[in-house]
Design a protein around this motif. Structure first.
Motif, PDB file in Angstrom:
ATOM      1  N   SER A  13       0.852  -1.193   0.000  1.00 52.81           N
ATOM      2  CA  SER A  13       0.000   0.000   0.000  1.00 52.81           C
ATOM      3  C   SER A  13       0.880   1.231   0.000  1.00 52.81           C
ATOM      4  N   PRO A  14       0.508   2.277  -0.717  1.00 59.59           N
ATOM      5  CA  PRO A  14       1.379   3.444  -0.849  1.00 59.59           C
ATOM      6  C   PRO A  14       1.208   4.461   0.273  1.00 59.59           C
ATOM      7  N   LEU A  15       1.171   4.009   1.503  1.00 57.89           N
ATOM      8  CA  LEU A  15       1.051   4.951   2.607  1.00 57.89           C
ATOM      9  C   LEU A  15       2.402   5.612   2.867  1.00 57.89           C
ATOM     10  N   LEU A  16       2.362   6.875   3.120  1.00 58.22           N
ATOM     11  CA  LEU A  16       3.599   7.602   3.337  1.00 58.22           C
ATOM     12  C   LEU A  16       4.142   7.323   4.732  1.00 58.22           C
ATOM     13  N   LYS A  17       5.459   7.253   4.830  1.00 59.27           N
ATOM     14  CA  LYS A  17       6.085   6.941   6.109  1.00 59.27           C
ATOM     15  C   LYS A  17       6.806   8.146   6.700  1.00 59.27           C
ATOM     16  N   LEU A  18       7.075   9.130   5.888  1.00 56.55           N
ATOM     17  CA  LEU A  18       7.785  10.291   6.406  1.00 56.55           C
ATOM     18  C   LEU A  18       7.247  11.534   5.729  1.00 56.55           C
ATOM     19  N   PHE A  19       6.980  12.548   6.504  1.00 56.57           N
ATOM     20  CA  PHE A  19       6.462  13.790   5.954  1.00 56.57           C
ATOM     21  C   PHE A  19       7.291  14.938   6.490  1.00 56.57           C
ATOM     22  N   GLU A  20       7.467  15.924   5.657  1.00 55.41           N
ATOM     23  CA  GLU A  20       8.214  17.105   6.064  1.00 55.41           C
ATOM     24  C   GLU A  20       7.268  18.297   6.040  1.00 55.41           C
ATOM     25  N   ASN A  21       6.999  18.858   7.197  1.00 51.95           N
ATOM     26  CA  ASN A  21       6.149  20.047   7.252  1.00 51.95           C
ATOM     27  C   ASN A  21       6.850  21.205   6.565  1.00 51.95           C
ATOM     28  N   TYR A  22       6.131  21.831   5.642  1.00 49.88           N
ATOM     29  CA  TYR A  22       6.751  22.999   5.036  1.00 49.88           C
ATOM     30  C   TYR A  22       6.813  24.098   6.090  1.00 49.88           C
ATOM     31  N   SER A 116      -3.324   8.523   6.495  1.00 49.20           N
ATOM     32  CA  SER A 116      -3.220   7.137   6.924  1.00 49.20           C
ATOM     33  C   SER A 116      -4.295   6.235   6.341  1.00 49.20           C
ATOM     34  N   LYS A 117      -5.279   6.786   5.624  1.00 44.38           N
ATOM     35  CA  LYS A 117      -6.385   5.960   5.126  1.00 44.38           C
ATOM     36  C   LYS A 117      -6.941   6.557   3.841  1.00 44.38           C
ATOM     37  N   ASP A 119      -9.842   7.483   3.163  1.00 45.17           N
ATOM     38  CA  ASP A 119     -10.783   8.592   3.380  1.00 45.17           C
ATOM     39  C   ASP A 119     -10.091   9.911   3.676  1.00 45.17           C
ATOM     40  N   ASP A 120      -8.769   9.940   3.594  1.00 45.91           N
ATOM     41  CA  ASP A 120      -8.036  11.196   3.739  1.00 45.91           C
ATOM     42  C   ASP A 120      -7.864  11.897   2.392  1.00 45.91           C
ATOM     43  N   PHE A 121      -8.509  11.358   1.352  1.00 44.39           N
ATOM     44  CA  PHE A 121      -8.331  11.893   0.008  1.00 44.39           C
ATOM     45  C   PHE A 121      -9.665  12.296  -0.617  1.00 44.39           C
ATOM     46  N   LEU A 122      -9.559  13.121  -1.644  1.00 43.81           N
ATOM     47  CA  LEU A 122     -10.663  13.421  -2.541  1.00 43.81           C
ATOM     48  C   LEU A 122     -10.332  12.793  -3.887  1.00 43.81           C
ATOM     49  N   TYR A 123     -11.349  12.214  -4.524  1.00 40.67           N
ATOM     50  CA  TYR A 123     -11.130  11.419  -5.724  1.00 40.67           C
ATOM     51  C   TYR A 123     -11.793  12.056  -6.953  1.00 40.67           C
ATOM     52  N   PRO A 124     -11.212  11.872  -8.149  1.00 42.42           N
ATOM     53  CA  PRO A 124     -11.715  12.530  -9.360  1.00 42.42           C
ATOM     54  C   PRO A 124     -12.945  11.848  -9.941  1.00 42.42           C
ATOM     55  N   LYS A 125     -13.840  12.671 -10.472  1.00 45.48           N
ATOM     56  CA  LYS A 125     -15.073  12.181 -11.081  1.00 45.48           C
ATOM     57  C   LYS A 125     -15.126  12.511 -12.573  1.00 45.48           C
ATOM     58  N   TYR A 126     -14.916  13.801 -12.914  1.00 46.10           N
ATOM     59  CA  TYR A 126     -14.993  14.239 -14.307  1.00 46.10           C
ATOM     60  C   TYR A 126     -13.870  15.233 -14.625  1.00 46.10           C
ATOM     61  N   PHE A 127     -13.530  15.315 -15.897  1.00 40.92           N
ATOM     62  CA  PHE A 127     -12.721  16.412 -16.421  1.00 40.92           C
ATOM     63  C   PHE A 127     -13.642  17.414 -17.108  1.00 40.92           C
ATOM     64  N   TRP A 128     -13.309  18.699 -16.978  1.00 42.41           N
ATOM     65  CA  TRP A 128     -13.946  19.762 -17.750  1.00 42.41           C
ATOM     66  C   TRP A 128     -12.831  20.546 -18.430  1.00 42.41           C
ATOM     67  N   THR A 129     -12.829  20.610 -19.739  1.00 43.76           N
ATOM     68  CA  THR A 129     -11.762  21.301 -20.475  1.00 43.76           C
ATOM     69  C   THR A 129     -12.086  22.799 -20.542  1.00 43.76           C
ATOM     70  N   ILE A 130     -12.050  23.447 -19.397  1.00 41.68           N
ATOM     71  CA  ILE A 130     -12.506  24.835 -19.299  1.00 41.68           C
ATOM     72  C   ILE A 130     -11.659  25.798 -20.121  1.00 41.68           C
ATOM     73  N   GLY A 131     -10.426  25.411 -20.446  1.00 43.47           N
ATOM     74  CA  GLY A 131      -9.602  26.281 -21.276  1.00 43.47           C
ATOM     75  C   GLY A 131     -10.216  26.518 -22.652  1.00 43.47           C
ATOM     76  N   LEU A 154     -16.923  12.322   2.031  1.00 42.89           N
ATOM     77  CA  LEU A 154     -17.750  11.319   2.698  1.00 42.89           C
ATOM     78  C   LEU A 154     -18.229  11.838   4.057  1.00 42.89           C
ATOM     79  N   PRO A 155     -19.245  11.222   4.635  1.00 46.60           N
ATOM     80  CA  PRO A 155     -19.698  11.637   5.976  1.00 46.60           C
ATOM     81  C   PRO A 155     -18.543  11.642   6.976  1.00 46.60           C
ATOM     82  N   GLY A 156     -18.406  12.734   7.674  1.00 43.19           N
ATOM     83  CA  GLY A 156     -17.332  12.859   8.656  1.00 43.19           C
ATOM     84  C   GLY A 156     -16.028  13.367   8.073  1.00 43.19           C
ATOM     85  N   GLN A 157     -15.923  13.442   6.763  1.00 39.43           N
ATOM     86  CA  GLN A 157     -14.705  13.912   6.111  1.00 39.43           C
ATOM     87  C   GLN A 157     -14.753  15.435   6.011  1.00 39.43           C
TER      88      GLN A 157
END
Length: 398
Positions: A13-22, A116-117, A119-131, A154-157
């Motif tokens: 699983s591609p869970l990150l193990k180290l993060f650097e706060n900007y 860590s899970k 549900d920590d992400f937002l996922y793509p649904k459609y493209f709009w070629t607004i340009g 999602l609920p709670g997100q």
């Protein structure tokens, strides 16, 4: 509302193990500017996914590891969330059709440096070629702008740090001034490397559990606008040797009278040049409002098929019980000796997630999936009834 995708647990699983706060102090000089951090943190890193083609994604979604780079700006328009970015960041996905990964990239719901899970992400649904609907400009190539419509949280997100284009006023091209203070934000390849060797020195990980690790570091470049012969460009003050590859799609902020304003979207930079080209963001905001003049390009075709065929939809009751099963028992009334506790908990759930339900109904209406009862006694009426219930309940408990 489409049923939540089932995620198959995989050994890798591609869970990150180290993060650097900007760090505002070391990345750029942190100015005292109204609304500065809220706008800066609307900038999101894009995580592209490599999947296993042997998996039937009509039943499961499985990611193997993250790859590639890119930046986008998280935007909200009415009830919907979007990612504004450069089309060349997404070009690879236009050659695929049904059968490819249904969620080929993702962004975090919060401007954080860890997750860590799923549900920590937002996922793509459609493209709009607004340009394509921005008025053609002699010196700005708006064709390289694209909008990604995201699934509702999602609920709670909880989503934080986004640009609400109904309330945030961008700088117009006529507002640009030579020498105007500006800041460019994005996630460069140089600052955000991936590591596929578990024993690396910077972000080691357990190779039996994870497939990769990475750093998350948002670059902030001090600069100002510079008028060249035909148009404006962003001129760097610092990070003159930074390779900005990966920052395409990021936000450029301008400062007027001590107030931060969205100015542009990073389009093109070069480590050998102190200049960065951008697209004026006010034109892009107007195109977002006109997106329905375009034909949407479906990304998650399984969710689209379920919606348009009006089947395999999850009821509010099912969503409530799924959500309640994940809550600490002390946070729910229904574990107490109260005959109305379950109704009260569901009432809270519905009102906390009303935007999600309204957005789902609006999409069903777009596809002509509402019957006469839905139109007469639809989600707005349903929520109003629960708001009245809560008001009466709160009054009785005083």
């Amino acid at each position: 509302m489409a049923k939540k995708r089932k995620f198959k647990r995989a050994k890798v699983s591609p869970l990150l193990k180290l993060f650097e706060n900007y760090n505002f102090q070391t990345t750029y000089t942190k100015p005292v500017i109204h609304n500065f951090e809220e706008l800066a943190n609307s900038t999101r890193r894009i995580f592209h996914i490599v999947s296993d083609a042997s998996v039937d994604e009509s039943k499961y979604f499985k990611d193997i590891f993250f790859t590639n780079w890119g930046t986008g700006i998280l935007i909200k328009d009415s009830l919907k969330y979007f990612l504004l970015t450069a089309r060349h960041v997404m070009d690879d996905y236009f050659q695929y059709s049904s059968g490819a990964n249904t969620s080929p990239f993702r962004v975090t719901d919060k401007s954080i440096t860890s997750f860590s899970k799923v549900d920590d992400f937002l996922y793509p649904k459609y493209f709009w070629t607004i340009g394509d609907i921005v008025e053609e400009h002699e010196y700005y190539d708006f064709k390289d702008a694209i909008l990604v419509e995201l699934f509702h949280p999602l609920p709670g997100q909880v989503v934080d740090h986004f640009i609400d284009i109904d309330t945030v006023i961008p700088l117009e091209i006529d507002d640009f001034k030579d020498g105007m203070v500006a800041f460019d934000f994005g996630y460069s390849i140089e600052s955000n490397p991936y590591f596929y060797d578990p024993s690396n020195d910077i972000a080691p990980f357990d190779g039996d559990v994870h497939s990769c690790s990475t750093k998350i570091h948002m670059d902030g470049i001090n600069g100002h606008l510079r008028k060249n012969r035909f148009t404006f460009v962003f001129e760097k003050y610092n990070y003159l040797d930074l390779d900005t590859n990966g920052m395409s799609g990021g936000l450029i902020i301008g400062v007027v009278d001590g107030i931060a304003r969205p100015l542009g979207m990073h389009f093109l930079g070069n480590p050998t040049s102190k200049y960065i080209n951008f697209l004026p963001i006010a034109e892009l905001f107007r195109a977002i409002k006109r997106r329905n003049e375009l034909e949407k390009i479906v990304i998650d075709y399984h969710a689209y098929d379920r919606l348009t065929q009006n089947h395999d939809l999850e009821s509010i009751g099912e969503m409530f019980f799924e959500w309640a099963s994940r809550q600490p028992t002390e946070s729910l009334r229904s574990v107490k000796d109260n005959p109305m506790a379950l109704a009260d908990d569901m009432n809270d759930f519905i009102l906390q997630n009303k935007d999600m339900f309204l957005a789902a109904e609006a999409e069903k209406e777009e596809f002509g999936l509402l019957d006469d009862d839905d139109k007469n006694f639809g989600m707005k009426w349903f929520i109003e009834m629960h708001e009245k219930y809560k008001k009466r309940r709160d009054k009785e408990q005083q």
